[in-house]
Scaffold this motif. Sequence first.
Motif, PDB file in Angstrom:
ATOM      1  N   LEU A  66     -27.079 -18.664   2.773  1.00  0.00           N
ATOM      2  CA  LEU A  66     -27.218 -17.560   1.813  1.00  0.00           C
ATOM      3  C   LEU A  66     -27.475 -16.257   2.391  1.00  0.00           C
ATOM      4  CD1 LEU A  66     -27.610 -17.219  -1.230  1.00  0.00           C
ATOM      5  CD2 LEU A  66     -29.640 -17.681  -1.152  1.00  0.00           C
ATOM      6  N   ALA A  67     -28.200 -16.569   3.585  1.00  0.00           N
ATOM      7  CA  ALA A  67     -28.688 -15.163   4.248  1.00  0.00           C
ATOM      8  C   ALA A  67     -27.345 -14.294   4.649  1.00  0.00           C
ATOM      9  CB  ALA A  67     -29.303 -15.360   5.330  1.00  0.00           C
ATOM     10  N   HIS A  68     -26.291 -15.077   5.152  1.00  0.00           N
ATOM     11  CA  HIS A  68     -25.007 -14.267   5.389  1.00  0.00           C
ATOM     12  C   HIS A  68     -24.106 -13.903   4.432  1.00  0.00           C
ATOM     13  CE1 HIS A  68     -25.937 -16.749   9.248  1.00  0.00           C
ATOM     14  NE2 HIS A  68     -26.368 -15.462   9.593  1.00  0.00           N
ATOM     15  N   ASP A  69     -24.514 -14.323   3.028  1.00  0.00           N
ATOM     16  CA  ASP A  69     -23.388 -14.068   2.104  1.00  0.00           C
ATOM     17  C   ASP A  69     -23.765 -12.465   1.409  1.00  0.00           C
ATOM     18  OD1 ASP A  69     -21.953 -13.723  -0.293  1.00  0.00           O
ATOM     19  OD2 ASP A  69     -22.393 -15.833  -0.874  1.00  0.00           O
ATOM     20  N   GLU A  70     -23.432 -11.535   2.276  1.00  0.00           N
ATOM     21  CA  GLU A  70     -23.846 -10.327   2.056  1.00  0.00           C
ATOM     22  C   GLU A  70     -23.206  -9.751   0.664  1.00  0.00           C
ATOM     23  OE1 GLU A  70     -22.289  -7.894   5.170  1.00  0.00           O
ATOM     24  OE2 GLU A  70     -23.427  -9.153   6.478  1.00  0.00           O
ATOM     25  N   VAL A  71     -22.158  -9.927   0.268  1.00  0.00           N
ATOM     26  CA  VAL A  71     -21.361  -9.684  -1.062  1.00  0.00           C
ATOM     27  C   VAL A  71     -22.517 -10.382  -2.270  1.00  0.00           C
ATOM     28  CG1 VAL A  71     -19.480  -9.854  -2.697  1.00  0.00           C
ATOM     29  CG2 VAL A  71     -19.133  -9.511  -0.141  1.00  0.00           C
ATOM     30  N   PHE A  72     -22.831 -11.674  -2.048  1.00  0.00           N
ATOM     31  CA  PHE A  72     -23.882 -12.134  -3.111  1.00  0.00           C
ATOM     32  C   PHE A  72     -25.148 -11.291  -3.252  1.00  0.00           C
ATOM     33  CE2 PHE A  72     -26.958 -15.079  -4.288  1.00  0.00           C
ATOM     34  CZ  PHE A  72     -26.669 -15.483  -5.611  1.00  0.00           C
ATOM     35  N   ILE A  73     -25.633 -11.030  -2.121  1.00  0.00           N
ATOM     36  CA  ILE A  73     -26.827 -10.267  -2.093  1.00  0.00           C
ATOM     37  C   ILE A  73     -26.613  -9.087  -2.596  1.00  0.00           C
ATOM     38  CG2 ILE A  73     -28.706  -9.621  -0.314  1.00  0.00           C
ATOM     39  CD1 ILE A  73     -28.245 -12.159   1.255  1.00  0.00           C
ATOM     40  N   GLU A  74     -25.747  -8.413  -2.284  1.00  0.00           N
ATOM     41  CA  GLU A  74     -25.444  -6.840  -2.640  1.00  0.00           C
ATOM     42  C   GLU A  74     -25.445  -6.723  -4.174  1.00  0.00           C
ATOM     43  OE1 GLU A  74     -25.404  -2.697  -2.302  1.00  0.00           O
ATOM     44  OE2 GLU A  74     -25.771  -4.204  -0.819  1.00  0.00           O
ATOM     45  N   THR A  75     -24.524  -7.715  -4.678  1.00  0.00           N
ATOM     46  CA  THR A  75     -24.465  -7.901  -6.177  1.00  0.00           C
ATOM     47  C   THR A  75     -25.839  -8.049  -6.843  1.00  0.00           C
ATOM     48  OG1 THR A  75     -22.267  -8.910  -5.912  1.00  0.00           O
ATOM     49  CG2 THR A  75     -23.418  -9.298  -7.914  1.00  0.00           C
ATOM     50  N   LEU A  76     -26.742  -8.913  -6.385  1.00  0.00           N
ATOM     51  CA  LEU A  76     -28.023  -9.308  -6.860  1.00  0.00           C
ATOM     52  C   LEU A  76     -28.993  -7.674  -6.855  1.00  0.00           C
ATOM     53  CD1 LEU A  76     -29.181 -12.341  -5.180  1.00  0.00           C
ATOM     54  CD2 LEU A  76     -28.503 -12.166  -7.640  1.00  0.00           C
ATOM     55  N   SER A  82     -34.995  -7.374  -6.961  1.00  0.00           N
ATOM     56  CA  SER A  82     -35.835  -6.686  -6.107  1.00  0.00           C
ATOM     57  C   SER A  82     -35.510  -7.263  -4.698  1.00  0.00           C
ATOM     58  CB  SER A  82     -37.313  -6.583  -6.470  1.00  0.00           C
ATOM     59  OG  SER A  82     -37.702  -8.007  -6.092  1.00  0.00           O
ATOM     60  N   GLN A  83     -35.443  -6.683  -3.620  1.00  0.00           N
ATOM     61  CA  GLN A  83     -35.478  -7.021  -2.250  1.00  0.00           C
ATOM     62  C   GLN A  83     -36.443  -8.082  -1.908  1.00  0.00           C
ATOM     63  OE1 GLN A  83     -32.744  -6.451  -0.314  1.00  0.00           O
ATOM     64  NE2 GLN A  83     -33.450  -8.188   0.866  1.00  0.00           N
ATOM     65  N   HIS A  84     -37.934  -8.145  -2.552  1.00  0.00           N
ATOM     66  CA  HIS A  84     -38.656  -8.883  -2.030  1.00  0.00           C
ATOM     67  C   HIS A  84     -38.375 -10.435  -2.726  1.00  0.00           C
ATOM     68  CE1 HIS A  84     -42.539 -10.891  -1.927  1.00  0.00           C
ATOM     69  NE2 HIS A  84     -42.477 -11.176  -3.149  1.00  0.00           N
ATOM     70  N   ILE A  85     -38.023 -10.443  -3.986  1.00  0.00           N
ATOM     71  CA  ILE A  85     -37.214 -11.749  -4.604  1.00  0.00           C
ATOM     72  C   ILE A  85     -36.254 -12.578  -3.746  1.00  0.00           C
ATOM     73  CG2 ILE A  85     -36.226 -12.805  -6.547  1.00  0.00           C
ATOM     74  CD1 ILE A  85     -38.057 -10.829  -8.191  1.00  0.00           C
ATOM     75  N   ILE A  86     -35.122 -11.457  -3.491  1.00  0.00           N
ATOM     76  CA  ILE A  86     -34.062 -11.911  -2.643  1.00  0.00           C
ATOM     77  C   ILE A  86     -34.719 -12.443  -1.303  1.00  0.00           C
ATOM     78  CG2 ILE A  86     -32.040 -11.172  -1.390  1.00  0.00           C
ATOM     79  CD1 ILE A  86     -31.683  -8.982  -3.750  1.00  0.00           C
ATOM     80  N   ASP A  87     -35.437 -11.836  -0.364  1.00  0.00           N
ATOM     81  CA  ASP A  87     -36.078 -12.259   0.640  1.00  0.00           C
ATOM     82  C   ASP A  87     -36.921 -13.635   0.482  1.00  0.00           C
ATOM     83  OD1 ASP A  87     -35.056 -10.092   1.852  1.00  0.00           O
ATOM     84  OD2 ASP A  87     -36.815  -8.949   2.133  1.00  0.00           O
TER      85      ASP A  87
END
Length: 109
Positions: A66-76, A82-87
Amino acid sequence: MIPVHIKNKFSDHPQKVMRPVSIRLSEEMIALLNATSEELGFKRIQGLIRLYIRQGLDRDHQDYTLAHDEVFIETLRKHGVSQHIIDEAIITTHNSCTIRPFSELQDKD
């Protein structure tokens, strides 16, 4: 609307083509998803469902993270997560995954 292949050519953050998928869920499941998405800071349940799918992929495929899925993380991020929740989700997923090769899963069928 600008086609994805043109956006990708001029963008630092390439976008993947997204296709709609239809699934049937019970009212109880939808209510639980709504409650959980609010608790975790998602604006809609769609992002949470995607996260759950990604977590399942993490568990089942060694080469996927999941950490390498930049497109997914950018969409979130664009949807206000928040970045805290994503991390926190990435760390939790990474620490709790029991990785099994996909070939093991196929052998059970």
